[in-house]
Design a protein around this motif. Sequence first.
Motif, PDB file in Angstrom:
ATOM      1  N   ASN A 257      91.841  95.637   6.542  1.00  0.00           N
ATOM      2  CA  ASN A 257      91.603  94.864   5.764  1.00  0.00           C
ATOM      3  C   ASN A 257      91.345  95.702   4.100  1.00  0.00           C
ATOM      4  O   ASN A 257      91.438  96.633   4.005  1.00  0.00           O
ATOM      5  CB  ASN A 257      89.944  94.469   5.956  1.00  0.00           C
ATOM      6  N   GLY A 258      90.725  94.625   2.975  1.00  0.00           N
ATOM      7  CA  GLY A 258      91.116  95.237   1.769  1.00  0.00           C
ATOM      8  C   GLY A 258      89.882  96.419   1.688  1.00  0.00           C
ATOM      9  O   GLY A 258      90.194  97.376   0.644  1.00  0.00           O
ATOM     10  N   THR A 259      88.826  96.091   2.212  1.00  0.00           N
ATOM     11  CA  THR A 259      87.648  97.451   1.859  1.00  0.00           C
ATOM     12  C   THR A 259      88.168  98.608   2.520  1.00  0.00           C
ATOM     13  O   THR A 259      88.306  99.732   1.874  1.00  0.00           O
ATOM     14  CB  THR A 259      86.645  96.801   2.720  1.00  0.00           C
TER      15      THR A 259
ATOM     16  N   LEU B 265      90.836 100.241   0.164  1.00  0.00           N
ATOM     17  CA  LEU B 265      90.427 101.074  -0.844  1.00  0.00           C
ATOM     18  C   LEU B 265      89.749 102.529  -0.373  1.00  0.00           C
ATOM     19  O   LEU B 265      90.036 103.397  -0.891  1.00  0.00           O
ATOM     20  CB  LEU B 265      88.924 100.387  -1.477  1.00  0.00           C
TER      21      LEU B 265
ATOM     22  N   THR C 104      81.994  93.253 -10.001  1.00  0.00           N
ATOM     23  CA  THR C 104      82.900  93.289  -8.963  1.00  0.00           C
ATOM     24  C   THR C 104      82.310  92.868  -7.636  1.00  0.00           C
ATOM     25  O   THR C 104      81.192  93.044  -7.405  1.00  0.00           O
ATOM     26  CB  THR C 104      83.733  94.862  -9.068  1.00  0.00           C
ATOM     27  N   PHE C 105      83.225  92.684  -6.679  1.00  0.00           N
ATOM     28  CA  PHE C 105      82.704  92.410  -5.269  1.00  0.00           C
ATOM     29  C   PHE C 105      82.367  93.890  -4.812  1.00  0.00           C
ATOM     30  O   PHE C 105      82.808  94.782  -5.117  1.00  0.00           O
ATOM     31  CB  PHE C 105      83.858  91.865  -4.374  1.00  0.00           C
TER      32      PHE C 105
ATOM     33  N   ALA D 149      82.723  95.531  -2.238  1.00  0.00           N
ATOM     34  CA  ALA D 149      83.594  96.518  -1.487  1.00  0.00           C
ATOM     35  C   ALA D 149      84.075  97.473  -2.353  1.00  0.00           C
ATOM     36  O   ALA D 149      84.376  98.633  -1.940  1.00  0.00           O
ATOM     37  CB  ALA D 149      84.588  95.650  -0.945  1.00  0.00           C
ATOM     38  N   THR D 150      84.381  97.370  -3.670  1.00  0.00           N
ATOM     39  CA  THR D 150      85.136  98.244  -4.578  1.00  0.00           C
ATOM     40  C   THR D 150      83.908  99.407  -4.737  1.00  0.00           C
ATOM     41  O   THR D 150      84.501 100.689  -4.420  1.00  0.00           O
ATOM     42  CB  THR D 150      85.035  97.644  -6.019  1.00  0.00           C
TER      43      THR D 150
ATOM     44  N   VAL E 238      89.453  96.607 -11.480  1.00  0.00           N
ATOM     45  CA  VAL E 238      89.748  95.443 -10.579  1.00  0.00           C
ATOM     46  C   VAL E 238      90.128  94.370 -11.508  1.00  0.00           C
ATOM     47  O   VAL E 238      89.672  94.034 -12.554  1.00  0.00           O
ATOM     48  CB  VAL E 238      88.195  94.941 -10.231  1.00  0.00           C
TER      49      VAL E 238
ATOM     50  N   ASP F  58      92.248  97.959  -7.761  1.00  0.00           N
ATOM     51  CA  ASP F  58      91.714  97.044  -6.852  1.00  0.00           C
ATOM     52  C   ASP F  58      92.447  95.509  -7.022  1.00  0.00           C
ATOM     53  O   ASP F  58      91.920  94.640  -7.981  1.00  0.00           O
ATOM     54  CB  ASP F  58      90.090  96.743  -6.843  1.00  0.00           C
TER      55      ASP F  58
ATOM     56  N   ALA G  81      92.857  92.961  -4.634  1.00  0.00           N
ATOM     57  CA  ALA G  81      92.500  92.177  -3.877  1.00  0.00           C
ATOM     58  C   ALA G  81      92.434  90.641  -4.134  1.00  0.00           C
ATOM     59  O   ALA G  81      92.439  89.772  -3.237  1.00  0.00           O
ATOM     60  CB  ALA G  81      90.952  92.502  -3.353  1.00  0.00           C
ATOM     61  N   GLN G  82      92.534  90.364  -5.617  1.00  0.00           N
ATOM     62  CA  GLN G  82      92.371  88.974  -6.003  1.00  0.00           C
ATOM     63  C   GLN G  82      93.511  88.693  -6.888  1.00  0.00           C
ATOM     64  O   GLN G  82      93.513  87.734  -7.704  1.00  0.00           O
ATOM     65  CB  GLN G  82      90.962  88.784  -6.857  1.00  0.00           C
TER      66      GLN G  82
ATOM     67  N   SER H 246      93.821  92.610  -0.374  1.00  0.00           N
ATOM     68  CA  SER H 246      93.044  92.153   0.604  1.00  0.00           C
ATOM     69  C   SER H 246      93.947  90.947   1.338  1.00  0.00           C
ATOM     70  O   SER H 246      94.485  90.232   0.348  1.00  0.00           O
ATOM     71  CB  SER H 246      91.598  91.786   0.373  1.00  0.00           C
TER      72      SER H 246
ATOM     73  N   LYS I 190      92.187  84.643  -0.147  1.00  0.00           N
ATOM     74  CA  LYS I 190      92.806  85.484  -1.197  1.00  0.00           C
ATOM     75  C   LYS I 190      94.199  84.512  -1.454  1.00  0.00           C
ATOM     76  O   LYS I 190      94.765  83.651  -0.719  1.00  0.00           O
ATOM     77  CB  LYS I 190      93.178  86.816  -0.883  1.00  0.00           C
TER      78      LYS I 190
ATOM     79  N   GLY J  36      92.900  91.376   6.898  1.00  0.00           N
ATOM     80  CA  GLY J  36      94.147  91.992   6.798  1.00  0.00           C
ATOM     81  C   GLY J  36      94.083  92.839   5.334  1.00  0.00           C
ATOM     82  O   GLY J  36      93.429  91.976   4.433  1.00  0.00           O
TER      83      GLY J  36
ATOM     84  N   TYR K 119      79.974  86.733  -9.023  1.00  0.00           N
ATOM     85  CA  TYR K 119      79.056  86.953  -8.135  1.00  0.00           C
ATOM     86  C   TYR K 119      77.518  86.957  -8.703  1.00  0.00           C
ATOM     87  O   TYR K 119      77.418  87.131  -9.789  1.00  0.00           O
ATOM     88  CB  TYR K 119      79.121  88.450  -7.486  1.00  0.00           C
TER      89      TYR K 119
END
Length: 375
Positions: free
Chosen positions: A59-61, A64, A85-86, A88-89, A133, A159, A161-162, A187, A192, A200, A317
Motif C-alpha cells: 500500500n502507499g503507507t 513511504l 497532508t493525509f 500516512a505521510t 506531498v 509522496d 499518492a494523489q 498508492s 486514487k 496496493g 482533511y
Amino acid sequence: MMIAPVDPAGEYRVLATEIDDAVRGVLSSGQFVAGAEVAAFEREFADYVDTAHVVGVGNGTDALEIALAACGVECGDSVAVPAFTFAATVEAVVRVGATPLLIDIVDSDFAIDVRALAERLAKGAKVKAVIPVHLYGHPADMEALLELRERYGLTVIEDAAQSHGARCRIAGESRRVGGLGDAACFSFYPTKNLGAAGDGGAIATSNAEIAARARLIANHGDASKYEHVLADGRNSRLDAIQAAILRIKLRRLDEWNDARRRIAGSYTANLAPAAVGLPKVRAGAESVYHQFAVRVSERDRTQAVLRELGVAAGVHYPRAIHQQPGFARFAESGESYPCAERAAAEILCLPIYPLMTDETREAVERALVQALEQG
Ligand SMILES: *Cc1c(COP(=O)(O)O)cnc(C)c1O
C-alpha cells in the motif's frame, strides 16, 4: 439519489471485459503474489513515471515507510513534512523512528512551503530528508525544493499518492512527478487516480541501490531463498491480481487524467462568479485533480446543505497534522501553521472522477451556488 465524490465501480464497468479476463488469467496461473504480472506492471509503471525502477508494495503507507528506510532515514533523523497532508505521510516518518519536522503549507497550492523550509535550514536546522506531498494532484514546488536538495544534501522522497501523471516544470522541462527526487511513493487505493481493486502501492526510483534495498525490506530481508540479511525486514508485496488490474487501468490513466482536467476546467469557469476560492495551478504545472478542492468560508454548513441537495462533497482533511491528537506533540513551541489551519477550516472537495457526466457536474455546480446563497 446522492452524487458520489468518486466512482471506482464505474471505472470497473468500462473495463469489465478486460479486467475479468486478466483476473481469471491470474487465478488460473496460481501465481498470486509477485510473479510475472507484478514484474510487468513494475516495468510499465517505471516507463510511465520515467524512472529506472519501480518496486510494488502492499500500500502507499508502506511505500513511504519502506522508501524512508531504503534511503537510510533512521532513528533520530529529522524529516520535514507539510503540516497539512493525509496522516500516512507523517505516520511513516514516526514508524521508522525519525522525527517529523512540520512545515506550513502555501495557500496557493496546499503543498509544503519551500521558502519556510529554506529559512529553517539557513538557521541551522538539521534535516535529513523532506517529503513533499503533491496534494490533490497538484505538484509541490519541486524546482525550488531540488535547489535546497543540492545545497543541503537533503534526501527528497515524493509522496505522489494523489498525483499519478501530474507534471511540473524543472529547468524549463516538463517532468512527471515520481521521478524528481531520490524516491517517490504511490498508492493504488481504489479511489486514487490509478486505483486497484484493493490496497496496493509502489516505490519509484532511479537509484538502483535504493530500489534493491526497498525490495529487500519489503520481502523479509531475503537476499536469496532464505538468506535473511536484515533483521527488520517485513512483508509488503503487491498482489498479482492487483498488478493485472493496474496494468489495464494504467493504459487509461492519461485519458482519465485529461477527463479530470476538463471537468476541473468547467468547474473553474462556471464557479468563477460564486463565493468560493478556486484551486490555482502554478506556471508550468499540470494538475491531475485527484480532488477539486475549493475554499468556502462556512465550510461545514455548506457541506451539510450540499448533502441535503444530494451532493456528497468531501473534506480532505478537517484537521491539520498538529491538530490531530496523535501528532500534536510534533508542533514546535513558538511555531504556527496558519496556512495549514486555514486549509483544514475552509477546504471542500467537490465530486470529481474521470467518468463524471456534464449533467452530474452541472448538478454539482447548481447545488453549490444554491448552498452558498442560503448562507
Ligand atoms: C492515500 C495516501 C497515502 C497512503 O496510501 P495508502 O495506499 O492508503 O496506504 C499517503 N499519502 C497520501 C497523500 C495519500 O493520499
